[in-house]
Design an enzyme around this catalytic site. Structure first.
Site, PDB file in Angstrom:
ATOM      1  N   TYR A 131     -13.110   6.475   9.109  1.00 10.43           N
ATOM      2  CA  TYR A 131     -14.377   6.864   9.737  1.00 10.43           C
ATOM      3  C   TYR A 131     -15.506   6.891   8.719  1.00 10.43           C
ATOM      4  O   TYR A 131     -16.669   7.030   9.093  1.00 10.43           O
ATOM      5  CB  TYR A 131     -14.239   8.225  10.440  1.00 10.43           C
ATOM      6  CG  TYR A 131     -14.543   9.421   9.570  1.00 10.43           C
ATOM      7  CD1 TYR A 131     -13.617   9.895   8.651  1.00 10.43           C
ATOM      8  CD2 TYR A 131     -15.773  10.079   9.649  1.00 10.43           C
ATOM      9  CE1 TYR A 131     -13.901  10.978   7.850  1.00 10.43           C
ATOM     10  CE2 TYR A 131     -16.061  11.169   8.848  1.00 10.43           C
ATOM     11  CZ  TYR A 131     -15.129  11.613   7.946  1.00 10.43           C
ATOM     12  OH  TYR A 131     -15.415  12.681   7.138  1.00 10.43           O
ATOM     13  N   ARG A 132     -15.196   6.714   7.433  1.00 11.46           N
ATOM     14  CA  ARG A 132     -16.196   6.909   6.375  1.00 11.46           C
ATOM     15  C   ARG A 132     -15.586   6.357   5.099  1.00 11.46           C
ATOM     16  O   ARG A 132     -14.356   6.408   4.955  1.00 11.46           O
ATOM     17  CB  ARG A 132     -16.403   8.406   6.250  1.00 11.46           C
ATOM     18  CG  ARG A 132     -17.506   8.893   5.375  1.00 11.46           C
ATOM     19  CD  ARG A 132     -17.546  10.410   5.507  1.00 11.46           C
ATOM     20  NE  ARG A 132     -18.595  11.009   4.745  1.00 11.46           N
ATOM     21  CZ  ARG A 132     -18.794  12.326   4.660  1.00 11.46           C
ATOM     22  NH1 ARG A 132     -17.988  13.149   5.301  1.00 11.46           N
ATOM     23  NH2 ARG A 132     -19.776  12.808   3.961  1.00 11.46           N
TER      24      ARG A 132
ATOM     25  N   TYR B 259     -17.253   9.635  -1.811  1.00  9.77           N
ATOM     26  CA  TYR B 259     -17.729   8.441  -1.096  1.00  9.77           C
ATOM     27  C   TYR B 259     -18.845   7.735  -1.875  1.00  9.77           C
ATOM     28  O   TYR B 259     -19.564   6.917  -1.318  1.00  9.77           O
ATOM     29  CB  TYR B 259     -18.225   8.834   0.300  1.00  9.77           C
ATOM     30  CG  TYR B 259     -17.162   9.487   1.159  1.00  9.77           C
ATOM     31  CD1 TYR B 259     -16.114   8.735   1.689  1.00  9.77           C
ATOM     32  CD2 TYR B 259     -17.195  10.854   1.436  1.00  9.77           C
ATOM     33  CE1 TYR B 259     -15.138   9.331   2.476  1.00  9.77           C
ATOM     34  CE2 TYR B 259     -16.217  11.454   2.218  1.00  9.77           C
ATOM     35  CZ  TYR B 259     -15.196  10.683   2.734  1.00  9.77           C
ATOM     36  OH  TYR B 259     -14.221  11.281   3.515  1.00  9.77           O
TER      37      TYR B 259
END
Ligand code: ADP
Length: 516
Positions: free
Chosen positions: A459-460, A83
């Site tokens: 969600y991310r 991420y």
């Protein structure tokens, strides 16, 4: 941002925290780059990093940054891999590295909680709990070197019954954008003895404002811990056929919802299992996605399934026996399903593959990133799915088809919560191959759009795609984004805390659009 303002801010910060806690220059800033970047490393580079040694220093840094209008980017251990890792959303931000705030402040063995600072890693917390006799377990994610705070704030998960990490947060201490230090929940009572034990406090619940957010810097957190169970069973079930996915999910759903399976259940495809112990060239030397017969070879050589389910069961032996009976009979009708169950009691040595289910941190999961060679990178595509067979199949087919079209293997599966699935598809690529990196980025955007069209959102996400994902949450003309921006402006009027995180930009950045 004017460079001179930034230089002045850094001089002031240096005076406040000491020269040795300011990092500048390429070598010193190397640890703050995304080690797995999909070819975008240069767009997400920090100008400097500062390492405060106390909450008061965090507060001073924020006040100085607000005064000069200098963007900060907060990390706890910077292991948000897949991420963006430690890399900031915007180039030139100053990293606030909280690694020095690494105290386990308190562990209460009777009530099952700890109060920790953001620099505490899963290894640190585990060691502390072991020193105290191992009566409490912390839930740990696949890799143990990240921070408990960063992972919980990002809504990461682990594999014990306490595996939904954000759900187990109770009470935060936060530095707001004007430098003010606030405690949430019962912690707002000076000298409170109760802040890490009850979320139902007095007045609005504000903890959620600081999850996946740029509204504040979390400097302390209460986290609930699980009493060590009398016994633990590591359970695996393998399923031979690709087209059994829907059936597996429909059987799993009631078992998770009723609590027969008490923790996250992870369903992984054969490539994901294979990548845990081998690299791709062992199986296939060609380019493009691996042909189906190669996947069948992985399955037969490693004696695994096309789909591989893993979960833990916890409690007294008798209760585990009941649960196993129920689970066995639920899956009895699935052709070719094979069970492998290992039972452990306190003091037993755990097999490495079972340890995360018993809250023991490790780093073995890192091997997967080397699937395409030593300089591998990865992007995590993480949409939520209903735990319903046809939805899981729709998401799988969508991801697999898009992956193959772009020349990638489908590596992934589903982690089953009680009412949802986290579908995780890791786009694995070689960082040495610029065309492949570009393709990985193209594939990611395509997946976000395809999933949105089917009614699913992530969600991310990686820093490079935060605006793309933000854009799909569009109900009533993006009302939620507007609300989040209003809150941001109130809590961080100078707009200096992690601008752009999760696609929330302060008004000072109205000109900024997606950076690529
Ligand atoms: P970890 O090392 O636990 O994997 P990171 O330090 O990379 O986690 O943090 C993940 C993300 O969470 C960061 O990019 C940042 O946006 C946010 N974050 C981390 N720590 C804090 C904190 N103490 N306060 C606010 N946000 C944080």
């Amino acid at each position: 941002m004017v460079n001179t303002a930034c230089e002045r801010a850094l001089t002031d910060i240096e005076r406040e925290i000491g020269t040795q806690w300011l990092r500048r220059g390429d070598d010193a800033l190397e640890p703050y780059r995304d080690p797995y970047s999909p070819g975008l490393d240069d767009k997400f580079r920090a100008r400097a990093a500062v390492l405060p040694g106390s909450v008061e220093e965090v507060s001073a840094i924020v006040r100085i940054a607000a005064h000069h209008g200098v963007p900060l980017w907060t990390i706890s251990r910077g292991k948000n891999l897949g991420y963006g890792g430690p890399a900031p959303r915007i180039e030139g931000a100053v990293i606030v590295d909280l690694g020095r705030l690494n105290r386990v402040i308190e562990v209460d063995q009777d009530l099952g909680y700890a109060i920790i600072e953001p620099g505490v890693t899963f290894f640190d917390l585990y060691e502390r709990l072991q020193e105290l006799g191992g009566k409490l377990w912390a839930s740990v994610p696949a890799l143990g070197w990240g921070s408990v705070v960063g992972n919980a704030l990002e809504r990461g998960f682990g594999y014990t019954p306490y595996g939904d990490h954000s759900e187990n947060i109770c009470g935060l201490e936060v530095v707001l954008g004007d430098g003010q230090i606030v405690r949430t929940g019962l912690g707002a009572h000076s000298g409170s003895k109760t802040w890490p034990i009850a979320k139902a406090a007095y007045g609005p619940s504000l903890d959620g404002l600081f999850l996946q957010s740029n509204n504040g810097i979390v400097t302390k957190m209460g986290i609930w811990l699980m009493p060590r169970p009398e016994a633990f069973a590591a359970c695996r079930i393998t399923f031979p056929q690709e087209d059994q996915l829907g059936q597996i999910i429909d059987i799993l759903r009631p078992l998770r919802l009723s609590g027969a399976i008490q923790s996250s259940a992870v369903l992984a495809n054969a490539v994901r299992i294979g990548a845990a112990t081998s690299s791709r060239d062992r199986w296939f030397g060609g380019t493009g996605p691996m042909p189906e017969q190669v996947i069948h070879k992985i399955i037969s050589d490693l004696d695994i399934g096309w789909w591989n389910l893993r979960f833990g069961l916890y409690g007294p032996d008798k209760l585990i026996d009941f649960r196993i009976d129920e689970i066995r009979s639920a899956f009895a009708g699935v052709q070719g399903a094979r069970f492998d169950i290992r039972r452990y009691h306190p003091g037993d040595d755990l097999l490495p593959g079972d340890s995360v289910m018993a809250g023991v941190p490790g780093l073995t999961a890192l091997q997967a990133v080397k699937w395409l060679g030593p300089n591998g990178g990865h992007l995590s595509f993480s949409p939520i799915s209903p735990p319903i067979g046809r939805d899981a199949v729709a998401q799988y087919q969508m991801a697999k088809a898009a992956a193959e079209e772009h020349g990638f293997d489908y590596y992934g599966g589903f982690t089953a919560g009680a009412r949802h699935l986290n579908h995780i598809f890791l786009i694995l690529f070689s960082k040495d191959d610029a065309a492949q990196c570009a393709n990985a980025r193209k594939l990611f955007r395509r997946l976000v759009a395809d999933a949105a069209a089917l009614g699913y959102g992530e969600y991310r996400t990686h820093v490079a795609f935060m605006d793309d994902v933000r854009a799909i949450y569009d109900f009533n003309q993006h009302a939620l984004t507007g609300l989040s921006q209003k809150i941001k402006a109130a809590l961080d009027p100078a707009g200096v805390l992690s601008p752009g995180k999760q696609g929330i930009w302060p008004p000072q950045y109205s000109e900024v659009s997606s950076a690529h």
